[in-house]
Design a protein around this motif. Structure first.
Motif, PDB file in Angstrom:
ATOM      1  N   SER A  92      28.327 -21.507 -41.702  1.00  0.00           N
ATOM      2  CA  SER A  92      29.864 -21.206 -41.751  1.00  0.00           C
ATOM      3  C   SER A  92      29.986 -20.890 -43.328  1.00  0.00           C
ATOM      4  CB  SER A  92      30.659 -22.205 -41.554  1.00  0.00           C
ATOM      5  OG  SER A  92      31.976 -21.868 -41.424  1.00  0.00           O
ATOM      6  N   ALA A  93      29.299 -21.406 -44.295  1.00  0.00           N
ATOM      7  CA  ALA A  93      29.538 -21.160 -45.695  1.00  0.00           C
ATOM      8  C   ALA A  93      29.022 -19.754 -45.773  1.00  0.00           C
ATOM      9  CB  ALA A  93      28.755 -22.300 -46.488  1.00  0.00           C
ATOM     10  N   PHE A  94      27.880 -19.498 -45.386  1.00  0.00           N
ATOM     11  CA  PHE A  94      27.349 -18.183 -45.816  1.00  0.00           C
ATOM     12  C   PHE A  94      28.187 -17.130 -45.145  1.00  0.00           C
ATOM     13  CE2 PHE A  94      24.906 -14.533 -43.770  1.00  0.00           C
ATOM     14  CZ  PHE A  94      24.196 -14.204 -44.885  1.00  0.00           C
ATOM     15  N   ALA A  95      28.816 -17.198 -43.921  1.00  0.00           N
ATOM     16  CA  ALA A  95      29.798 -16.294 -43.449  1.00  0.00           C
ATOM     17  C   ALA A  95      30.831 -16.039 -44.346  1.00  0.00           C
ATOM     18  CB  ALA A  95      29.944 -16.606 -41.915  1.00  0.00           C
ATOM     19  N   ALA A  96      31.188 -17.284 -44.955  1.00  0.00           N
ATOM     20  CA  ALA A  96      32.352 -17.128 -45.799  1.00  0.00           C
ATOM     21  C   ALA A  96      32.178 -16.589 -46.936  1.00  0.00           C
ATOM     22  CB  ALA A  96      32.829 -18.679 -46.269  1.00  0.00           C
ATOM     23  N   VAL A  97      30.856 -16.764 -47.644  1.00  0.00           N
ATOM     24  CA  VAL A  97      30.677 -15.649 -48.638  1.00  0.00           C
ATOM     25  C   VAL A  97      30.500 -14.327 -48.344  1.00  0.00           C
ATOM     26  CG1 VAL A  97      28.771 -15.537 -50.221  1.00  0.00           C
ATOM     27  CG2 VAL A  97      29.496 -17.604 -49.836  1.00  0.00           C
ATOM     28  N   VAL A  98      29.913 -13.906 -47.132  1.00  0.00           N
ATOM     29  CA  VAL A  98      29.816 -12.310 -46.920  1.00  0.00           C
ATOM     30  C   VAL A  98      31.216 -12.004 -46.604  1.00  0.00           C
ATOM     31  CG1 VAL A  98      29.175 -10.984 -44.851  1.00  0.00           C
ATOM     32  CG2 VAL A  98      27.622 -12.737 -45.944  1.00  0.00           C
ATOM     33  N   SER A  99      32.247 -12.693 -46.109  1.00  0.00           N
ATOM     34  CA  SER A  99      33.402 -12.290 -45.883  1.00  0.00           C
ATOM     35  C   SER A  99      34.338 -11.958 -47.277  1.00  0.00           C
ATOM     36  CB  SER A  99      34.377 -13.359 -45.085  1.00  0.00           C
ATOM     37  OG  SER A  99      35.585 -13.162 -44.983  1.00  0.00           O
ATOM     38  N   MET A 100      34.044 -13.037 -48.028  1.00  0.00           N
ATOM     39  CA  MET A 100      34.553 -12.620 -49.257  1.00  0.00           C
ATOM     40  C   MET A 100      34.148 -11.456 -50.405  1.00  0.00           C
ATOM     41  SD  MET A 100      34.279 -16.933 -50.570  1.00  0.00           S
ATOM     42  CE  MET A 100      34.889 -16.536 -52.224  1.00  0.00           C
ATOM     43  N   ALA A 101      32.554 -11.245 -50.133  1.00  0.00           N
ATOM     44  CA  ALA A 101      32.162 -10.206 -50.871  1.00  0.00           C
ATOM     45  C   ALA A 101      32.693  -8.820 -50.169  1.00  0.00           C
ATOM     46  CB  ALA A 101      30.566 -10.519 -50.444  1.00  0.00           C
ATOM     47  N   LEU A 102      32.944  -8.816 -48.829  1.00  0.00           N
ATOM     48  CA  LEU A 102      33.399  -7.737 -48.022  1.00  0.00           C
ATOM     49  C   LEU A 102      35.012  -7.430 -48.414  1.00  0.00           C
ATOM     50  CD1 LEU A 102      31.523  -7.876 -44.746  1.00  0.00           C
ATOM     51  CD2 LEU A 102      31.063  -6.388 -46.698  1.00  0.00           C
ATOM     52  N   ASN A 103      35.601  -8.795 -48.989  1.00  0.00           N
ATOM     53  CA  ASN A 103      37.074  -8.532 -49.259  1.00  0.00           C
ATOM     54  C   ASN A 103      37.895  -8.244 -48.014  1.00  0.00           C
ATOM     55  OD1 ASN A 103      39.095  -8.940 -50.949  1.00  0.00           O
ATOM     56  ND2 ASN A 103      39.197  -6.792 -51.496  1.00  0.00           N
ATOM     57  N   LEU A 104      37.552  -8.999 -46.676  1.00  0.00           N
ATOM     58  CA  LEU A 104      38.199  -8.756 -45.447  1.00  0.00           C
ATOM     59  C   LEU A 104      39.703  -9.205 -45.863  1.00  0.00           C
ATOM     60  CD1 LEU A 104      35.655 -10.245 -43.208  1.00  0.00           C
ATOM     61  CD2 LEU A 104      36.027  -7.792 -43.702  1.00  0.00           C
ATOM     62  N   PRO A 105      40.548  -8.284 -45.004  1.00  0.00           N
ATOM     63  CA  PRO A 105      41.891  -8.654 -45.068  1.00  0.00           C
ATOM     64  C   PRO A 105      42.336  -9.855 -44.432  1.00  0.00           C
ATOM     65  CG  PRO A 105      41.414  -6.671 -43.610  1.00  0.00           C
ATOM     66  CD  PRO A 105      40.182  -7.132 -44.076  1.00  0.00           C
ATOM     67  N   GLN A 106      43.606 -10.271 -44.485  1.00  0.00           N
ATOM     68  CA  GLN A 106      44.215 -11.410 -43.703  1.00  0.00           C
ATOM     69  C   GLN A 106      44.229 -11.179 -42.153  1.00  0.00           C
ATOM     70  OE1 GLN A 106      45.109 -14.314 -44.217  1.00  0.00           O
ATOM     71  NE2 GLN A 106      44.954 -14.231 -46.663  1.00  0.00           N
ATOM     72  N   GLY A 107      44.362 -10.098 -41.861  1.00  0.00           N
ATOM     73  CA  GLY A 107      44.560  -9.609 -40.211  1.00  0.00           C
ATOM     74  C   GLY A 107      43.216  -9.691 -39.835  1.00  0.00           C
ATOM     75  N   ALA A 108      42.080  -9.435 -40.602  1.00  0.00           N
ATOM     76  CA  ALA A 108      40.931  -9.957 -39.729  1.00  0.00           C
ATOM     77  C   ALA A 108      40.560 -11.519 -39.745  1.00  0.00           C
ATOM     78  CB  ALA A 108      39.597  -8.968 -40.806  1.00  0.00           C
ATOM     79  N   SER A 109      41.006 -12.119 -40.485  1.00  0.00           N
ATOM     80  CA  SER A 109      40.687 -13.340 -40.616  1.00  0.00           C
ATOM     81  C   SER A 109      41.504 -13.921 -39.490  1.00  0.00           C
ATOM     82  CB  SER A 109      41.442 -13.955 -41.896  1.00  0.00           C
ATOM     83  OG  SER A 109      41.479 -15.436 -41.915  1.00  0.00           O
ATOM     84  N   LEU A 110      42.871 -13.568 -39.202  1.00  0.00           N
ATOM     85  CA  LEU A 110      43.383 -14.023 -38.040  1.00  0.00           C
ATOM     86  C   LEU A 110      42.876 -13.637 -36.704  1.00  0.00           C
ATOM     87  CD1 LEU A 110      46.126 -15.294 -36.722  1.00  0.00           C
ATOM     88  CD2 LEU A 110      47.092 -12.908 -37.093  1.00  0.00           C
ATOM     89  N   ILE A 111      42.174 -12.635 -36.694  1.00  0.00           N
ATOM     90  CA  ILE A 111      41.577 -11.980 -35.531  1.00  0.00           C
ATOM     91  C   ILE A 111      40.320 -13.047 -35.336  1.00  0.00           C
ATOM     92  CG2 ILE A 111      40.170 -10.205 -34.241  1.00  0.00           C
ATOM     93  CD1 ILE A 111      42.308  -8.426 -35.773  1.00  0.00           C
ATOM     94  N   MET A 112      39.743 -13.196 -36.176  1.00  0.00           N
ATOM     95  CA  MET A 112      38.428 -14.085 -36.036  1.00  0.00           C
ATOM     96  C   MET A 112      38.705 -15.479 -35.655  1.00  0.00           C
ATOM     97  SD  MET A 112      35.746 -12.611 -38.829  1.00  0.00           S
ATOM     98  CE  MET A 112      36.876 -12.585 -40.151  1.00  0.00           C
ATOM     99  N   SER A 113      39.879 -15.994 -36.557  1.00  0.00           N
ATOM    100  CA  SER A 113      40.368 -17.444 -36.023  1.00  0.00           C
ATOM    101  C   SER A 113      40.738 -17.544 -34.518  1.00  0.00           C
ATOM    102  CB  SER A 113      41.543 -17.596 -36.979  1.00  0.00           C
ATOM    103  OG  SER A 113      40.941 -17.882 -38.304  1.00  0.00           O
ATOM    104  N   LEU A 114      41.293 -16.775 -34.061  1.00  0.00           N
ATOM    105  CA  LEU A 114      41.976 -16.522 -32.704  1.00  0.00           C
ATOM    106  C   LEU A 114      40.650 -16.392 -31.723  1.00  0.00           C
ATOM    107  CD1 LEU A 114      44.958 -14.234 -32.763  1.00  0.00           C
ATOM    108  CD2 LEU A 114      44.949 -16.641 -32.423  1.00  0.00           C
ATOM    109  N   ALA A 115      39.622 -15.620 -32.232  1.00  0.00           N
ATOM    110  CA  ALA A 115      38.456 -15.473 -31.320  1.00  0.00           C
ATOM    111  C   ALA A 115      37.479 -16.881 -31.349  1.00  0.00           C
ATOM    112  CB  ALA A 115      37.494 -14.279 -32.089  1.00  0.00           C
ATOM    113  N   ALA A 116      37.713 -17.509 -32.359  1.00  0.00           N
ATOM    114  CA  ALA A 116      36.934 -18.939 -32.713  1.00  0.00           C
ATOM    115  C   ALA A 116      37.824 -19.738 -31.583  1.00  0.00           C
ATOM    116  CB  ALA A 116      36.847 -19.448 -33.804  1.00  0.00           C
ATOM    117  N   ILE A 117      39.299 -19.656 -31.751  1.00  0.00           N
ATOM    118  CA  ILE A 117      39.660 -20.573 -30.696  1.00  0.00           C
ATOM    119  C   ILE A 117      39.587 -20.390 -29.178  1.00  0.00           C
ATOM    120  CG2 ILE A 117      42.354 -21.210 -29.762  1.00  0.00           C
ATOM    121  CD1 ILE A 117      43.059 -20.689 -32.924  1.00  0.00           C
ATOM    122  N   GLY A 118      39.425 -19.140 -28.836  1.00  0.00           N
ATOM    123  CA  GLY A 118      39.177 -18.729 -27.382  1.00  0.00           C
ATOM    124  C   GLY A 118      37.620 -19.172 -27.122  1.00  0.00           C
ATOM    125  N   ILE A 119      36.697 -18.994 -27.999  1.00  0.00           N
ATOM    126  CA  ILE A 119      35.293 -19.571 -27.690  1.00  0.00           C
ATOM    127  C   ILE A 119      35.626 -21.127 -27.479  1.00  0.00           C
ATOM    128  CG2 ILE A 119      33.155 -20.197 -28.743  1.00  0.00           C
ATOM    129  CD1 ILE A 119      33.400 -17.160 -30.052  1.00  0.00           C
TER     130      ILE A 119
END
Length: 223
Positions: A36-63
């Motif tokens: 999870s920490a590695f994924a966070a670092v990659v996400s930070m490096a890619l400078n993902l937008p808040q919208g992408a964060s929301l989508i991924m969080s919703l997908a995690a809840i679905g899982i």
């Protein structure tokens, strides 16, 4: 005598089973937290937008709600646990970038991480050493969760001063108690599936960190 031996054997098998669940839980939990920490670092490096964060969080809840319950007893449960942890970790990227962009951002993140580690290890160690049964907390935790959910919904519509910090403080307290509760369930045989136990503890730690970070942010005069 035979009956005594049978009881002793049953207790030994139960203790061995509990220790196995505990060992597998913390091994899988450690790996998912690192991933999870590695994924966070990659996400930070890619400078993902808040919208992408929301989508991924919703997908995690679905899982958590629809996929993992069907795979807890199979090897695919481990795969989906990593997918779930990776999504939540990546979803932290935009939030961490925001905090780190502040003048005291690195210090705030470090304090939140340190606080999360101290609370997690301290309460887990306490539960492991005392072996006390904290199942009596179940009703309180359920009521607390409902109250916090209502407060979160209310905060979207009612600009009540101090409500956000009260919610974060409540979540920190609730997640701390959840760590005690979930660890106790493993030790006392209430939880026998290490994948499900891992997901529960991961969510406790994740929410503890997110809301502890918000508390640090507010208490340092940034809100």
């Amino acid at each position: 005598m035979a009956q005594f031996d049978q009881v002793t054997s049953t207790r030994t098998e139960s203790a061995l089973s509990t220790n196995k669940v505990l060992r597998n839980t913390y091994m899988l939990l450690s790996m998912t937290l690192v991933f999870s920490a590695f994924a966070a670092v990659v996400s930070m490096a890619l400078n993902l937008p808040q919208g992408a964060s929301l989508i991924m969080s919703l997908a995690a809840i679905g899982i958590v709600w629809f996929v993992l319950p069907r795979t807890y007893n199979s090897s695919m449960g481990i795969v989906w646990t990593f997918v779930f942890a990776g999504l939540l970790g990546a979803g932290l990227g935009p939030m961490l970038n925001f905090y780190l962009s502040l003048p005291a951002g690195p210090s705030m993140v470090a304090q939140a991480l340190g606080g999360t580690a101290v609370v997690t290890f301290g309460l887990s160690f306490y539960a492991l050493t005392t072996k006390k049964d904290f199942s009596f907390l179940g009703g309180f935790l359920m009521v607390g969760l409902i109250v916090l959910l209502v407060a979160m919904v209310a905060s979207w519509f009612l600009p009540i001063p101090g409500l956000q910090i009260a919610i974060s403080a409540g979540v920190v307290l609730l997640m701390s108690l959840m760590i005690l509760f979930d660890t106790s369930r493993i030790i006392n045989g209430g939880e026998t599936n290490y994948i499900r136990a891992t997901v529960s503890l991961y969510l406790d730690i994740y929410n503890l960190f997110v809301h502890l970070l918000h508390l640090v942010y507010v208490l340092t005069g940034n809100d």
